[in-house]
Enzyme design. Sequence first.
Site, mmCIF file in Angstrom:
data_model
loop_
_atom_site.group_PDB
_atom_site.id
_atom_site.type_symbol
_atom_site.label_atom_id
_atom_site.label_comp_id
_atom_site.label_asym_id
_atom_site.label_seq_id
_atom_site.Cartn_x
_atom_site.Cartn_y
_atom_site.Cartn_z
ATOM 1 N N GLY A 28 -32.340 -20.612 -0.448
ATOM 2 C CA GLY A 28 -31.109 -21.388 -0.593
ATOM 3 C C GLY A 28 -30.045 -20.972 0.415
ATOM 4 O O GLY A 28 -30.348 -20.334 1.419
ATOM 5 N N HIS A 34 -33.019 -23.964 7.951
ATOM 6 C CA HIS A 34 -33.820 -24.444 6.818
ATOM 7 C C HIS A 34 -34.085 -25.944 6.950
ATOM 8 O O HIS A 34 -35.188 -26.424 6.694
ATOM 9 C CB HIS A 34 -33.077 -24.221 5.490
ATOM 10 C CG HIS A 34 -32.823 -22.799 5.137
ATOM 11 N ND1 HIS A 34 -31.562 -22.277 5.053
ATOM 12 C CD2 HIS A 34 -33.659 -21.788 4.825
ATOM 13 C CE1 HIS A 34 -31.624 -21.006 4.697
ATOM 14 N NE2 HIS A 34 -32.880 -20.675 4.554
ATOM 15 N N GLN A 61 -38.187 -8.988 -3.702
ATOM 16 C CA GLN A 61 -38.197 -8.642 -2.277
ATOM 17 C C GLN A 61 -36.929 -7.916 -1.845
ATOM 18 O O GLN A 61 -36.741 -7.643 -0.665
ATOM 19 C CB GLN A 61 -38.456 -9.870 -1.405
ATOM 20 C CG GLN A 61 -37.344 -10.898 -1.385
ATOM 21 C CD GLN A 61 -37.788 -12.185 -0.700
ATOM 22 O OE1 GLN A 61 -38.633 -12.913 -1.195
ATOM 23 N NE2 GLN A 61 -37.228 -12.450 0.468
ATOM 24 N N GLN A 153 -42.806 -11.934 8.700
ATOM 25 C CA GLN A 153 -43.112 -12.636 7.444
ATOM 26 C C GLN A 153 -44.162 -13.723 7.676
ATOM 27 O O GLN A 153 -45.129 -13.852 6.914
ATOM 28 C CB GLN A 153 -41.828 -13.242 6.892
ATOM 29 C CG GLN A 153 -42.026 -14.201 5.736
ATOM 30 C CD GLN A 153 -40.708 -14.638 5.150
ATOM 31 O OE1 GLN A 153 -40.126 -13.925 4.356
ATOM 32 N NE2 GLN A 153 -40.225 -15.809 5.525
ATOM 33 N N ARG A 187 -27.298 -14.835 5.877
ATOM 34 C CA ARG A 187 -26.517 -13.593 5.887
ATOM 35 C C ARG A 187 -25.395 -13.611 6.924
ATOM 36 O O ARG A 187 -24.521 -12.740 6.887
ATOM 37 C CB ARG A 187 -27.428 -12.389 6.120
ATOM 38 C CG ARG A 187 -28.327 -12.091 4.924
ATOM 39 C CD ARG A 187 -29.032 -10.749 5.055
ATOM 40 N NE ARG A 187 -29.633 -10.320 3.804
ATOM 41 C CZ ARG A 187 -30.906 -10.537 3.469
ATOM 42 N NH1 ARG A 187 -31.715 -11.159 4.292
ATOM 43 N NH2 ARG A 187 -31.369 -10.130 2.298
HETATM 44 P P1 AMP Z 1 -34.757 -17.729 3.697
HETATM 45 O O1 AMP Z 1 -34.004 -18.707 2.864
HETATM 46 O O2 AMP Z 1 -33.881 -16.868 4.555
HETATM 47 O O3 AMP Z 1 -35.778 -16.948 2.907
HETATM 48 O O4 AMP Z 1 -35.602 -18.580 4.739
HETATM 49 C C1 AMP Z 1 -36.460 -19.606 4.310
HETATM 50 C C2 AMP Z 1 -37.250 -20.088 5.497
HETATM 51 O O5 AMP Z 1 -36.362 -20.541 6.509
HETATM 52 C C3 AMP Z 1 -38.119 -18.983 6.134
HETATM 53 O O6 AMP Z 1 -39.368 -19.540 6.508
HETATM 54 C C4 AMP Z 1 -37.303 -18.600 7.347
HETATM 55 O O7 AMP Z 1 -38.088 -18.065 8.398
HETATM 56 C C5 AMP Z 1 -36.695 -19.922 7.740
HETATM 57 N N1 AMP Z 1 -35.495 -19.741 8.554
HETATM 58 C C6 AMP Z 1 -34.439 -18.947 8.291
HETATM 59 N N2 AMP Z 1 -33.550 -18.997 9.293
HETATM 60 C C7 AMP Z 1 -34.051 -19.835 10.227
HETATM 61 C C8 AMP Z 1 -33.610 -20.303 11.502
HETATM 62 N N3 AMP Z 1 -32.453 -19.906 12.031
HETATM 63 N N4 AMP Z 1 -34.403 -21.175 12.183
HETATM 64 C C9 AMP Z 1 -35.581 -21.586 11.656
HETATM 65 N N5 AMP Z 1 -36.053 -21.185 10.459
HETATM 66 C C10 AMP Z 1 -35.307 -20.319 9.755
#
Ligand code: AMP
Length: 288
Positions: A28, A34, A61, A153, A187
Amino acid sequence: MNILREIPELRAWTGRGVHPRVFVPTMGALHEGHLSLIDRARAEAGDQGEVIVSIFVNPTQFAPTEDLSTYPRAWEADCEKCRSRGFDAVFVPPVEVMYRPDASVRILEDRLSRGLCGASRPGHFGGVCTVVAKLFNLVQPDAAVFGEKDFQQLAIIRRMVRDLDFPVTILASPTIREPDGLAMSSRNAYLNPEERAGAVVLSQALGAARKSLDEGERDPHRLSQIVGAVLRESPLGKTDYLAVMHPGTLEPWIGAIHPAEGVLVALAVFFGKTRLIDNLHWTGPSGA
Ligand code: AMP
Protein backbone atom coordinates in the site's frame (compact mmCIF):
# COMPACT_ATOMS: atom_id res chain seq x y z
CA MET A 1 -14.12 -1.54 -7.49
CA ASN A 2 -14.24 -4.89 -5.72
CA ILE A 3 -12.72 -4.83 -2.25
CA LEU A 4 -12.13 -8.30 -0.83
CA ARG A 5 -11.24 -8.60 2.85
CA GLU A 6 -11.96 -12.16 3.89
CA ILE A 7 -10.73 -15.42 2.40
CA PRO A 8 -14.23 -16.70 1.45
CA GLU A 9 -14.86 -13.46 -0.49
CA LEU A 10 -11.56 -13.92 -2.31
CA ARG A 11 -12.33 -17.57 -3.06
CA ALA A 12 -15.75 -16.60 -4.46
CA TRP A 13 -14.01 -14.02 -6.65
CA THR A 14 -11.33 -16.35 -7.99
CA GLY A 15 -13.92 -19.13 -8.36
CA ARG A 16 -15.42 -17.19 -11.27
CA GLY A 17 -12.52 -18.70 -13.19
CA VAL A 18 -11.42 -15.63 -15.17
CA HIS A 19 -7.95 -16.07 -16.71
CA PRO A 20 -5.25 -15.02 -17.07
CA ARG A 21 -5.33 -13.70 -13.52
CA VAL A 22 -2.41 -11.34 -12.95
CA PHE A 23 -1.50 -10.39 -9.41
CA VAL A 24 0.35 -7.40 -7.93
CA PRO A 25 1.26 -7.75 -4.23
CA THR A 26 1.95 -4.46 -2.40
CA MET A 27 2.11 -2.98 1.08
CA GLY A 28 0.00 0.00 0.00
CA ALA A 29 0.83 3.73 0.23
CA LEU A 30 0.71 3.42 -3.51
CA HIS A 31 2.88 5.56 -5.76
CA GLU A 32 3.60 5.62 -9.49
CA GLY A 33 6.02 2.69 -9.07
CA HIS A 34 3.20 0.47 -7.82
CA LEU A 35 0.82 1.84 -10.44
CA SER A 36 3.30 0.96 -13.20
CA LEU A 37 3.18 -2.65 -11.96
CA ILE A 38 -0.62 -2.52 -12.16
CA ASP A 39 -0.39 -1.17 -15.72
CA ARG A 40 1.99 -4.01 -16.61
CA ALA A 41 -0.43 -6.51 -15.07
CA ARG A 42 -3.35 -5.01 -17.01
CA ALA A 43 -1.41 -5.30 -20.27
CA GLU A 44 -0.52 -8.89 -19.44
CA ALA A 45 -4.09 -9.83 -18.46
CA GLY A 46 -5.55 -8.33 -21.63
CA ASP A 47 -9.28 -7.82 -22.15
CA GLN A 48 -10.18 -11.38 -21.19
CA GLY A 49 -8.14 -11.61 -18.01
CA GLU A 50 -8.21 -9.88 -14.63
CA VAL A 51 -5.87 -8.00 -12.33
CA ILE A 52 -5.87 -8.43 -8.56
CA VAL A 53 -3.85 -6.13 -6.31
CA SER A 54 -3.19 -6.94 -2.66
CA ILE A 55 -2.50 -4.36 0.02
CA PHE A 56 -1.07 -5.90 3.18
CA VAL A 57 1.60 -4.50 5.48
CA ASN A 58 3.12 -7.84 6.35
CA PRO A 59 4.29 -7.94 9.98
CA THR A 60 6.53 -11.00 9.52
CA GLN A 61 8.94 -9.12 7.24
CA PHE A 62 9.62 -6.39 9.79
CA ALA A 63 12.10 -6.89 12.65
CA PRO A 64 10.94 -5.68 16.09
CA THR A 65 13.27 -2.67 15.71
CA GLU A 66 11.85 -1.69 12.31
CA ASP A 67 9.06 0.61 11.17
CA LEU A 68 5.98 -1.67 11.14
CA SER A 69 3.89 0.63 13.35
CA THR A 70 4.81 3.79 11.44
CA TYR A 71 4.85 2.31 7.92
CA PRO A 72 2.71 4.66 5.78
CA ARG A 73 -0.90 3.53 5.48
CA ALA A 74 -3.07 5.47 3.05
CA TRP A 75 -6.14 3.38 2.38
CA GLU A 76 -8.43 6.17 1.09
CA ALA A 77 -5.77 7.60 -1.21
CA ASP A 78 -4.83 4.09 -2.38
CA CYS A 79 -8.45 3.45 -3.39
CA GLU A 80 -8.57 6.71 -5.32
CA LYS A 81 -5.37 5.84 -7.17
CA CYS A 82 -6.57 2.33 -7.91
CA ARG A 83 -9.86 3.64 -9.31
CA SER A 84 -7.88 5.57 -11.89
CA ARG A 85 -6.07 2.42 -13.08
CA GLY A 86 -7.42 -0.69 -14.73
CA PHE A 87 -7.70 -3.43 -12.18
CA ASP A 88 -10.54 -5.65 -11.11
CA ALA A 89 -10.21 -6.37 -7.40
CA VAL A 90 -8.13 -5.47 -4.37
CA PHE A 91 -7.47 -7.98 -1.58
CA VAL A 92 -6.96 -6.20 1.75
CA PRO A 93 -6.86 -8.86 4.44
CA PRO A 94 -6.73 -7.97 8.14
CA VAL A 95 -3.63 -9.40 9.88
CA GLU A 96 -5.69 -12.03 11.72
CA VAL A 97 -6.99 -13.36 8.41
CA MET A 98 -3.43 -13.90 7.18
CA TYR A 99 -1.81 -15.19 10.38
CA ARG A 100 -3.40 -17.44 12.95
CA PRO A 101 -2.10 -16.70 16.45
CA ASP A 102 -0.31 -20.09 16.61
CA ALA A 103 1.02 -20.10 13.02
CA SER A 104 4.26 -22.10 13.05
CA VAL A 105 5.24 -22.74 9.41
CA ARG A 106 7.53 -20.40 7.53
CA ILE A 107 9.45 -20.48 4.26
CA LEU A 108 13.23 -20.21 4.35
CA GLU A 109 15.41 -19.23 1.40
CA ASP A 110 19.01 -19.48 2.47
CA ARG A 111 21.26 -18.72 -0.46
CA LEU A 112 20.15 -15.56 -2.27
CA SER A 113 19.04 -14.08 1.08
CA ARG A 114 22.47 -14.21 2.67
CA GLY A 115 23.83 -10.84 1.56
CA LEU A 116 22.54 -7.34 0.82
CA CYS A 117 19.20 -6.64 2.56
CA GLY A 118 19.15 -10.21 3.92
CA ALA A 119 22.30 -9.49 5.91
CA SER A 120 21.05 -6.11 7.14
CA ARG A 121 17.53 -7.36 7.90
CA PRO A 122 17.73 -10.89 9.35
CA GLY A 123 14.47 -12.76 8.86
CA HIS A 124 13.13 -10.24 6.35
CA PHE A 125 13.09 -12.52 3.31
CA GLY A 126 11.64 -15.41 5.30
CA GLY A 127 8.70 -13.13 6.01
CA VAL A 128 8.49 -12.01 2.40
CA CYS A 129 8.57 -15.58 1.05
CA THR A 130 6.00 -16.76 3.55
CA VAL A 131 3.51 -14.00 2.78
CA VAL A 132 4.01 -14.24 -0.98
CA ALA A 133 3.55 -18.02 -0.86
CA LYS A 134 0.35 -17.56 1.13
CA LEU A 135 -0.90 -14.88 -1.26
CA PHE A 136 -0.11 -17.08 -4.26
CA ASN A 137 -2.06 -19.94 -2.67
CA LEU A 138 -5.00 -17.64 -1.93
CA VAL A 139 -5.11 -15.65 -5.17
CA GLN A 140 -3.94 -18.49 -7.44
CA PRO A 141 -2.61 -16.15 -10.10
CA ASP A 142 -1.28 -17.20 -13.49
CA ALA A 143 1.32 -14.44 -13.28
CA ALA A 144 2.55 -11.93 -10.70
CA VAL A 145 4.40 -8.65 -11.20
CA PHE A 146 7.31 -7.51 -9.00
CA GLY A 147 9.52 -4.41 -9.22
CA GLU A 148 13.21 -4.46 -10.11
CA LYS A 149 13.57 -1.75 -7.46
CA ASP A 150 13.69 -4.68 -4.99
CA PHE A 151 16.07 -6.77 -7.10
CA GLN A 152 16.99 -9.22 -4.34
CA GLN A 153 13.33 -9.77 -3.49
CA LEU A 154 12.56 -10.44 -7.15
CA ALA A 155 15.42 -12.96 -7.39
CA ILE A 156 14.30 -14.72 -4.21
CA ILE A 157 10.66 -14.93 -5.33
CA ARG A 158 11.78 -16.38 -8.68
CA ARG A 159 13.86 -18.95 -6.79
CA MET A 160 10.96 -19.83 -4.48
CA VAL A 161 8.62 -20.28 -7.43
CA ARG A 162 11.20 -22.49 -9.16
CA ASP A 163 12.15 -24.56 -6.13
CA LEU A 164 8.61 -25.03 -4.78
CA ASP A 165 6.96 -25.44 -8.21
CA PHE A 166 4.44 -22.64 -7.92
CA PRO A 167 2.54 -22.50 -11.23
CA VAL A 168 3.03 -18.72 -11.43
CA THR A 169 4.97 -16.73 -14.03
CA ILE A 170 7.01 -13.97 -12.39
CA LEU A 171 7.18 -10.74 -14.38
CA ALA A 172 9.72 -7.99 -13.62
CA SER A 173 8.92 -4.32 -14.02
CA PRO A 174 11.47 -1.46 -14.16
CA THR A 175 12.07 1.04 -11.38
CA ILE A 176 10.03 4.25 -11.59
CA ARG A 177 11.84 7.38 -10.42
CA GLU A 178 11.11 10.92 -9.33
CA PRO A 179 12.20 13.61 -11.83
CA ASP A 180 15.55 14.02 -10.03
CA GLY A 181 16.26 10.28 -10.18
CA LEU A 182 15.25 9.15 -6.67
CA ALA A 183 13.57 5.74 -6.89
CA MET A 184 9.96 6.02 -5.77
CA SER A 185 9.32 4.34 -2.43
CA SER A 186 6.62 4.51 0.22
CA ARG A 187 9.44 5.25 2.68
CA ASN A 188 10.41 8.48 0.85
CA ALA A 189 7.53 10.05 2.80
CA TYR A 190 9.66 9.78 5.97
CA LEU A 191 12.39 12.08 4.58
CA ASN A 192 12.63 15.67 5.78
CA PRO A 193 13.44 18.29 3.09
CA GLU A 194 17.23 18.11 3.65
CA GLU A 195 17.22 14.31 3.58
CA ARG A 196 15.00 14.30 0.50
CA ALA A 197 17.42 16.63 -1.28
CA GLY A 198 20.40 14.46 -0.28
CA ALA A 199 18.70 11.18 -1.24
CA VAL A 200 19.32 11.88 -4.92
CA VAL A 201 22.86 10.67 -4.27
CA LEU A 202 21.77 7.02 -4.64
CA SER A 203 20.72 7.40 -8.25
CA GLN A 204 23.70 9.69 -8.92
CA ALA A 205 26.05 7.00 -7.60
CA LEU A 206 24.37 4.37 -9.78
CA GLY A 207 24.59 6.76 -12.74
CA ALA A 208 28.35 7.00 -12.15
CA ALA A 209 28.51 3.19 -12.05
CA ARG A 210 26.62 2.91 -15.33
CA LYS A 211 28.91 5.48 -16.97
CA SER A 212 32.10 3.74 -15.91
CA LEU A 213 30.75 0.32 -16.93
CA ASP A 214 29.71 1.76 -20.30
CA GLU A 215 33.22 3.20 -20.66
CA GLY A 216 34.78 -0.20 -20.03
CA GLU A 217 35.44 -0.45 -16.30
CA ARG A 218 35.44 -4.16 -15.41
CA ASP A 219 37.13 -4.18 -12.01
CA PRO A 220 34.50 -4.63 -9.25
CA HIS A 221 36.76 -3.03 -6.65
CA ARG A 222 37.35 0.11 -8.72
CA LEU A 223 33.65 0.26 -9.57
CA SER A 224 32.83 0.12 -5.89
CA GLN A 225 35.31 2.95 -5.19
CA ILE A 226 33.71 5.12 -7.88
CA VAL A 227 30.23 4.58 -6.42
CA GLY A 228 31.47 5.08 -2.85
CA ALA A 229 33.09 8.40 -3.77
CA VAL A 230 29.75 9.73 -5.06
CA LEU A 231 27.90 8.49 -1.96
CA ARG A 232 30.36 10.33 0.29
CA GLU A 233 29.37 13.61 -1.38
CA SER A 234 26.16 13.52 0.65
CA PRO A 235 26.94 14.36 4.29
CA LEU A 236 23.53 13.12 5.54
CA GLY A 237 23.70 9.67 3.95
CA LYS A 238 25.14 6.75 5.94
CA THR A 239 25.87 3.78 3.70
CA ASP A 240 24.49 0.47 4.99
CA TYR A 241 25.89 -1.50 2.06
CA LEU A 242 27.41 -0.90 -1.35
CA ALA A 243 27.82 -4.14 -3.26
CA VAL A 244 28.95 -5.17 -6.72
CA MET A 245 27.34 -8.55 -7.26
CA HIS A 246 26.77 -11.23 -9.86
CA PRO A 247 23.08 -10.72 -10.76
CA GLY A 248 22.39 -14.46 -10.92
CA THR A 249 24.00 -15.66 -7.70
CA LEU A 250 23.86 -12.38 -5.72
CA GLU A 251 27.43 -13.10 -4.63
CA PRO A 252 30.25 -10.56 -4.96
CA TRP A 253 31.91 -10.42 -8.36
CA ILE A 254 35.40 -11.86 -8.01
CA GLY A 255 37.72 -10.95 -10.87
CA ALA A 256 36.78 -9.03 -14.00
CA ILE A 257 33.10 -8.38 -14.73
CA HIS A 258 31.86 -10.21 -17.84
CA PRO A 259 29.35 -8.00 -19.69
CA ALA A 260 27.53 -11.06 -20.99
CA GLU A 261 26.64 -12.05 -17.43
CA GLY A 262 25.88 -8.51 -16.32
CA VAL A 263 26.44 -6.97 -12.92
CA LEU A 264 24.26 -5.76 -10.08
CA VAL A 265 25.36 -2.65 -8.21
CA ALA A 266 23.17 -2.50 -5.10
CA LEU A 267 22.93 0.21 -2.46
CA ALA A 268 21.27 0.75 0.88
CA VAL A 269 21.77 4.15 2.49
CA PHE A 270 20.31 5.57 5.70
CA PHE A 271 19.02 9.12 5.82
CA GLY A 272 18.27 9.58 9.50
CA LYS A 273 16.25 6.47 10.40
CA THR A 274 15.03 5.98 6.83
CA ARG A 275 16.78 3.24 4.90
CA LEU A 276 16.61 3.67 1.12
CA ILE A 277 17.62 1.03 -1.41
CA ASP A 278 18.33 1.24 -5.12
CA ASN A 279 20.23 -0.76 -7.70
CA LEU A 280 21.64 -0.84 -11.19
CA HIS A 281 21.36 -4.06 -13.17
CA TRP A 282 23.84 -3.48 -15.98
CA THR A 283 23.66 -5.89 -18.89
CA GLY A 284 26.06 -4.30 -21.37
CA PRO A 285 26.89 -0.84 -22.71
CA SER A 286 23.82 1.43 -23.07
CA GLY A 287 22.53 1.50 -26.60
CA ALA A 288 24.59 -1.57 -27.57
P1 AMP B 1 6.03 -2.50 -1.58
O1 AMP B 1 4.66 -1.93 -1.44
O2 AMP B 1 7.12 -1.53 -1.25
O3 AMP B 1 6.18 -3.84 -0.90
O4 AMP B 1 6.24 -2.80 -3.13
C1 AMP B 1 5.31 -3.58 -3.84
C2 AMP B 1 5.88 -3.84 -5.21
O5 AMP B 1 6.13 -2.60 -5.87
C3 AMP B 1 7.22 -4.60 -5.18
O6 AMP B 1 7.24 -5.55 -6.24
C4 AMP B 1 8.22 -3.49 -5.43
O7 AMP B 1 9.42 -3.95 -6.02
C5 AMP B 1 7.46 -2.59 -6.36
N1 AMP B 1 7.99 -1.23 -6.35
C6 AMP B 1 8.24 -0.46 -5.27
N2 AMP B 1 8.78 0.71 -5.64
C7 AMP B 1 8.88 0.69 -6.99
C8 AMP B 1 9.35 1.61 -7.98
N3 AMP B 1 9.85 2.80 -7.65
N4 AMP B 1 9.29 1.24 -9.29
C9 AMP B 1 8.79 0.03 -9.64
N5 AMP B 1 8.32 -0.88 -8.75
C10 AMP B 1 8.37 -0.56 -7.45
